[in-house]
Design a protein around this motif. Structure first.
Motif, short mmCIF file in Angstrom:
data_model
loop_
_atom_site.label_atom_id
_atom_site.label_comp_id
_atom_site.label_asym_id
_atom_site.label_seq_id
_atom_site.Cartn_x
_atom_site.Cartn_y
_atom_site.Cartn_z
N GLU A 171 -3.24 3.93 5.08
CA GLU A 171 -2.52 3.09 4.11
C GLU A 171 -1.06 2.99 4.51
N ALA A 190 1.94 4.26 1.40
CA ALA A 190 0.86 4.73 0.53
C ALA A 190 1.33 5.02 -0.89
N TRP A 239 -0.62 5.75 -5.09
CA TRP A 239 -1.56 6.68 -5.72
C TRP A 239 -3.01 6.22 -5.61
N TRP A 280 -5.28 4.40 -3.50
CA TRP A 280 -6.32 4.44 -2.47
C TRP A 280 -6.56 5.84 -1.93
N ARG A 281 -5.61 6.74 -2.08
CA ARG A 281 -5.84 8.11 -1.64
C ARG A 281 -6.90 8.80 -2.51
N GLN A 282 -7.18 8.24 -3.68
CA GLN A 282 -8.15 8.85 -4.59
C GLN A 282 -9.60 8.57 -4.20
N PHE A 325 -7.96 10.12 5.63
CA PHE A 325 -6.95 9.26 5.02
C PHE A 325 -5.60 9.61 5.62
N GLU A 382 -1.36 8.30 6.05
CA GLU A 382 -0.29 7.47 5.51
C GLU A 382 0.65 7.04 6.63
#
Length: 205
Positions: free
Chosen positions: A56, A59, A61, A63-65, A71, A73
């Protein structure tokens, strides 16, 4: 900082109020993002994205979820998508309300294309009918058609680009002087004359 209710608060109070809001059914998410996030989440489920190596850009909150294989950044100013290309490739690159802030969006799009593995995806979400917000710069807006042509100039086959948009006059007005929340609204009608948010999923050949 200021939370969803427009008052200054620390992170602890902000988190507490967010939990209270969720418990009573108040959606603190920005109305400009709600439909885009819903549609992109649905699409990610359809392509079995939990096995993707994701990157991302700038980055946040959201899409990290999700569940990914990995993943990563790429955050400005330490890394600049307009000039920096990581030394590895990814299955998906996500830019969530980033491209409008770039001084060189065409150059950045070409860099994303180079960062993707064959068959990889670029997910790009941008605002259209939304107020000027220089963080630190605010440069560009795209319709769905404009986004498709941006991606084509960046190296993507237009036949492998899917776009979407959402908005209505009320949502445009709601963001004139503040960043409106979805709040209690459950029906979010779309009026194609007033696109607030535009998104695209582009696949590298």
């Amino acid at each position: 900082m200021r939370g969803a209710f427009g008052v200054a608060m620390d992170d602890g109070l902000k988190n507490m109020l967010a939990k209270v809001a969720a418990a009573v059914g108040y959606d603190v998410q920005h109305i400009t993002r709600t439909v885009a996030y819903r549609e992109i989440d649905r699409w990610l489920d359809s392509v079995d994205a939990h096995g993707f190596d994701a990157l991302e850009i700038s980055a946040g909150w959201k899409w990290r979820q999700r569940q990914w294989r990995s993943f990563t950044e790429m955050n400005w100013p330490e890394q600049d998508i307009c000039k920096d290309i990581p030394d590895r490739q990814y299955d998906i690159v996500i830019a969530d309300n980033v491209w409008e802030h770039l001084l060189y969006p065409y150059r950045a799009t070409r860099n994303v294309h180079a960062m993707l593995r064959p068959g990889g995806w670029f997910v790009n979400i941008t605002p259209f009918l939304i107020r000027y917000h220089p963080i630190p710069a605010d440069c560009s807006r795209w319709t769905e058609l404009g986004m498709k042509h941006l991606l084509e100039e960046g190296g993507f086959d237009p036949e492998r680009v899917v776009t979407g948009s959402w908005g209505n006059a009320a949502a445009v007005k709601a963001n004139f002087s503040r960043w409106a929340r979805t709040g209690w609204q459950r029906q979010l009608p779309n009026d194609e004359r007033f696109p607030v948010t535009v998104w695209a999923m582009a696949q590298k050949a």
